[in-house]
Design a protein around this motif. Sequence first.
Motif, PDB file in Angstrom:
ATOM      1  N   GLY A  90       0.889  -1.354   0.164  1.00  0.00           N
ATOM      2  CA  GLY A  90       0.328  -0.179   0.046  1.00  0.00           C
ATOM      3  C   GLY A  90       0.950   1.284  -0.109  1.00  0.00           C
ATOM      4  O   GLY A  90       1.988   1.231  -0.161  1.00  0.00           O
ATOM      5  N   ALA A  91       0.093   1.921   0.220  1.00  0.00           N
ATOM      6  CA  ALA A  91       1.116   3.523   0.113  1.00  0.00           C
ATOM      7  C   ALA A  91       1.852   3.589   1.029  1.00  0.00           C
ATOM      8  O   ALA A  91       2.503   4.658   1.488  1.00  0.00           O
ATOM      9  N   SER A  92       0.798   2.755   2.397  1.00  0.00           N
ATOM     10  CA  SER A  92       1.467   3.128   3.893  1.00  0.00           C
ATOM     11  C   SER A  92       2.431   2.452   3.994  1.00  0.00           C
ATOM     12  O   SER A  92       3.632   2.968   4.716  1.00  0.00           O
ATOM     13  N   PHE A 101       5.045   5.305   2.824  1.00  0.00           N
ATOM     14  CA  PHE A 101       5.598   5.928   3.834  1.00  0.00           C
ATOM     15  C   PHE A 101       7.077   5.908   4.461  1.00  0.00           C
ATOM     16  O   PHE A 101       7.933   6.783   5.465  1.00  0.00           O
ATOM     17  N   PHE A 137      -3.319  11.584   5.003  1.00  0.00           N
ATOM     18  CA  PHE A 137      -2.618  10.785   4.908  1.00  0.00           C
ATOM     19  C   PHE A 137      -0.331  11.151   5.035  1.00  0.00           C
ATOM     20  O   PHE A 137       0.549  10.517   5.296  1.00  0.00           O
ATOM     21  N   CYS A 192       1.556  15.555  -0.272  1.00  0.00           N
ATOM     22  CA  CYS A 192       0.310  14.682  -0.497  1.00  0.00           C
ATOM     23  C   CYS A 192      -0.812  15.571  -1.406  1.00  0.00           C
ATOM     24  O   CYS A 192      -1.030  16.557  -0.620  1.00  0.00           O
ATOM     25  N   THR A 225      -7.519  12.774   0.180  1.00  0.00           N
ATOM     26  CA  THR A 225      -8.484  11.823  -0.314  1.00  0.00           C
ATOM     27  C   THR A 225      -9.786  12.107   0.735  1.00  0.00           C
ATOM     28  O   THR A 225     -10.746  12.176   0.825  1.00  0.00           O
ATOM     29  N   ASP A 281       2.623  11.384  -2.985  1.00  0.00           N
ATOM     30  CA  ASP A 281       1.764  11.109  -3.046  1.00  0.00           C
ATOM     31  C   ASP A 281       0.717  11.357  -3.849  1.00  0.00           C
ATOM     32  O   ASP A 281      -0.266  12.715  -3.528  1.00  0.00           O
ATOM     33  N   SER A 332      -1.513   9.604  -4.466  1.00  0.00           N
ATOM     34  CA  SER A 332      -2.521   7.634  -3.974  1.00  0.00           C
ATOM     35  C   SER A 332      -4.757   8.462  -4.855  1.00  0.00           C
ATOM     36  O   SER A 332      -4.867   7.542  -5.632  1.00  0.00           O
ATOM     37  N   GLN A 341      -5.901   1.755  -5.985  1.00  0.00           N
ATOM     38  CA  GLN A 341      -7.141   1.689  -5.032  1.00  0.00           C
ATOM     39  C   GLN A 341      -8.145   2.645  -5.252  1.00  0.00           C
ATOM     40  O   GLN A 341      -8.922   2.499  -5.341  1.00  0.00           O
ATOM     41  N   LYS A 342      -7.643   4.045  -5.734  1.00  0.00           N
ATOM     42  CA  LYS A 342      -8.157   5.062  -5.764  1.00  0.00           C
ATOM     43  C   LYS A 342      -9.016   5.250  -7.370  1.00  0.00           C
ATOM     44  O   LYS A 342      -9.729   4.915  -7.755  1.00  0.00           O
TER      45      LYS A 342
HETATM   46  C1  LIG Z   1      -5.600   6.105   0.426  1.00  0.00           C
HETATM   47  C2  LIG Z   1      -5.046   6.258   0.656  1.00  0.00           C
HETATM   48  C3  LIG Z   1      -3.326   6.361   0.767  1.00  0.00           C
HETATM   49  C4  LIG Z   1      -3.471   4.712   1.784  1.00  0.00           C
HETATM   50  O1  LIG Z   1      -3.272   4.053   0.870  1.00  0.00           O
HETATM   51  P1  LIG Z   1      -2.876   2.175   1.127  1.00  0.00           P
HETATM   52  O2  LIG Z   1      -2.344   1.868   0.145  1.00  0.00           O
HETATM   53  O3  LIG Z   1      -4.116   2.469   1.924  1.00  0.00           O
HETATM   54  O4  LIG Z   1      -2.189   1.949   2.557  1.00  0.00           O
HETATM   55  C5  LIG Z   1      -2.443   7.006   1.116  1.00  0.00           C
HETATM   56  N1  LIG Z   1      -2.557   8.640   0.453  1.00  0.00           N
HETATM   57  C6  LIG Z   1      -3.234   8.459   0.112  1.00  0.00           C
HETATM   58  C7  LIG Z   1      -3.897   9.916  -0.857  1.00  0.00           C
HETATM   59  C8  LIG Z   1      -4.525   8.279   0.005  1.00  0.00           C
HETATM   60  O5  LIG Z   1      -5.564   8.580  -0.823  1.00  0.00           O
END
Ligand SMILES: *Cc1c(COP(=O)(O)O)cnc(C)c1O
Length: 360
Positions: free
Chosen positions: A75-77, A80, A102, A148, A152, A172, A174, A195-196
């Motif tokens: 994940g994006a996490s 980090f 985030f 970021c 979101t 980021d 995402s 996934q977004k």
């Molecule tokens: C959802 C989101 C994350 C976290 O993503 P994961 O894949 O659940 O770790 C990080 N940054 C942004 C901007 C997000 O929308």
Amino acid sequence: MKRVYNFNPGPATLPIEVLKEAQAEFLDFENSGMSITEISHRSKPYEKVHNEAKADILELMQLGDDYEVLFIQGGASLQFAMIPLNFATKENPGSYALSGTFSSNAYKEAEILGVGKIAASTKDGGFKRVPRQDELNIEKNSAYFHVCYNNTIYGTEYHYIPETGGVPLFADMSSDMLSRPVDFKKFSLIYAGVQKNLGPAGVVIVVAKKSLIEKSPENLPTMLRYDTFYKKNSLYNTPPAFSIYMVGKVVRWIKESGGLEEMAKRNSLKAKILYDAIDSSGGFYAGHAEKDSRSLMNVTFRLPNEELEKKFVAEALENNLSGVKGHRSVGGMRASIYNAMPVEGAEALAEFMKKFQKEN
Ligand SMILES: *Cc1c(COP(=O)(O)O)cnc(C)c1O
């Protein structure tokens, strides 16, 4: 079969054309007699999927071969943590703009490692906007400056590219990657949990300057090193093949729909429809974001009280408008209108908003 307008923030709506295509070839991918989820990640048909997705992403971003696309899990996490692990030190810390949940989580990982600095924060105002250029306090010795780009949860987005004074810019993206043209060359590293806006959960796209990811610090474990993914074409271990396959299809769909210009046109129109509904409600709907920070991807707003908000969510669903409940940290509503949300979906929601206001 019933399909709704899906305003969920992520996992989120995907283009119907892509879902149908994946469905049609699911049992027999490329005459292999197997599905994409059953074939080897070392096979020719998979390799083609993998490499075409990478090439299409770079093409849409108008980036040359000084950039590399990586596919990473966690994940994006996990990014980090990987970012400060790979790039920041006590002498050259990572610098962070805090603009929401985030970006704060990203900073927290650098803080745990003792290598994070805060360059700006809009927390005091309730994260209603992103920091302005004149508020960025980026120290010269920073290893990178992290933003970021689209928040979101709060529904705010950068509408400018930060000037960093030579410090590499990391983002980021995402929830807004490939939603509009951006001068991506100004960024040294961009990442997005897909996934977004770009696919099913399971993979993160990292687009980075090759010079940055060729060599990671010696003391890092293999799977936390960008150079592992870079040297092995993101095939050091088994990649999340199905997610990458779906991302490839979504990226192809973006290209065939007219590219990032067309996405921006549609996304601006959808956002305008919803922000107009908020602004013309005489205060019944109150937008969370300040106007010049408004996100084109996540539209956040409140109603006069929580009772009405509950009622709004329930009645929206009765009207085939799903996933409009906001994040618990902001409350109220959030309509996520990623690339795959048709304009008709935004129109249907705006119409419902007007009707609901009249009745309440
Ligand atoms: C959802 C989101 C994350 C976290 O993503 P994961 O894949 O659940 O770790 C990080 N940054 C942004 C901007 C997000 O929308």
